[in-house]
Write a protein that holds these residues in place. Structure first.
Motif, short mmCIF file in Angstrom:
data_model
loop_
_atom_site.label_atom_id
_atom_site.label_comp_id
_atom_site.label_asym_id
_atom_site.label_seq_id
_atom_site.Cartn_x
_atom_site.Cartn_y
_atom_site.Cartn_z
N LEU A 80 26.66 21.24 -40.89
CA LEU A 80 25.71 21.45 -41.99
C LEU A 80 24.30 21.66 -41.45
CD1 LEU A 80 26.76 18.87 -44.73
CD2 LEU A 80 26.65 21.35 -44.99
N LEU A 160 20.85 20.19 -49.95
CA LEU A 160 22.22 19.73 -50.12
C LEU A 160 22.62 19.64 -51.59
CD1 LEU A 160 22.38 16.92 -47.41
CD2 LEU A 160 23.23 19.26 -47.26
N ALA A 165 25.35 24.67 -50.79
CA ALA A 165 25.89 23.44 -50.22
C ALA A 165 27.09 22.95 -51.01
CB ALA A 165 24.81 22.37 -50.16
#
Length: 220
Positions: A80, A160, A165
């Motif tokens: 990520l 996020l 995401a």
């Protein structure tokens, strides 16, 4: 016995604090999946009043509780991080992902909107109760982490919480992120460790609570 248990619980609550661990280089990967699963198990005992809407029970996760936890291990955190850096993300999120042992994406499950709806969710009593229940589950998880000596941080999520995401993690678009919960290693050499800014400014109980004096109508 009860006093001993109360003292332990009270101590964990008072000791829990925001800890942001920020690293410019990725930490070594360690497998903490079993511990994270313990935390999730404990968190799941949070109280909830209303069950989740049926539309949220049709996917892979079918519990009636109005929250969901999506678990990302250290390898996933590093991946990520790279994905966000490639998009030019200059926030603290990639630096926390560089250090995190795990990430838990905690969402809550809003009821389907009825009629014309412009916001993220309708401000109904049921939705308020869903948010409160999910918040209790998050706090349970953070306290369980604290009891195990795991530094932790409840972040709003930044990138996020975005559609990309959510897509990367397979989170349904009908859910709303309540927080990105970072779990960090205890060894943080080479990283910047930042505490929360509000911890010592909350005042005393007399600043946020009071006994009420009832002013009831005459029963006669």
């Amino acid at each position: 016995m009860a006093e001993d248990r109360a003292g332990i619980v009270d101590g964990v609550i008072r000791e829990r604090r925001t800890v942001k661990v920020l690293a410019d280089e990725a930490f070594p990967v360690t497998d903490v999946r079993p511990v994270v699963e313990e935390l999730v198990d404990v968190a799941g005992w949070a109280p909830f009043h209303r069950v989740a809407a049926r539309t949220h029970l049709e996917g892979a996760l079918t519990s009636i509780v109005p929250w969901r936890f999506y678990l990302v291990d250290a390898d996933g955190c590093r991946a990520l991080r790279l994905a966000l850096l490639a998009r030019g993300d200059k926030s603290k999120i990639p630096r926390m992902l560089a250090a995190a042992s795990a990430l838990v994406q905690a969402t809550w499950l809003p009821n389907p909107a009825k009629g014309e709806h412009m916001g993220l969710f309708e401000a109904t009593e049921e939705n308020m109760e869903h948010v409160a229940a999910a918040g209790a589950a998050v706090q349970n998880l953070l306290l369980a982490a604290q009891a195990r000596g795991i530094p932790n941080y409840w972040a709003s999520g930044g990138a996020l919480r975005g559609a990309d995401a959510f897509g990367w993690m397979g989170i349904p678009t009908g859910e709303i992120l309540l927080g990105s919960l970072f779990l960090f290693p205890t060894e943080t050499d080479g990283a910047e460790v930042s505490p929360g800014s509000h911890r010592n400014n909350r005042g005393t109980p007399s600043d946020w609570s009071r006994w009420v004096r009832l002013d009831l109508p005459d029963a006669g």
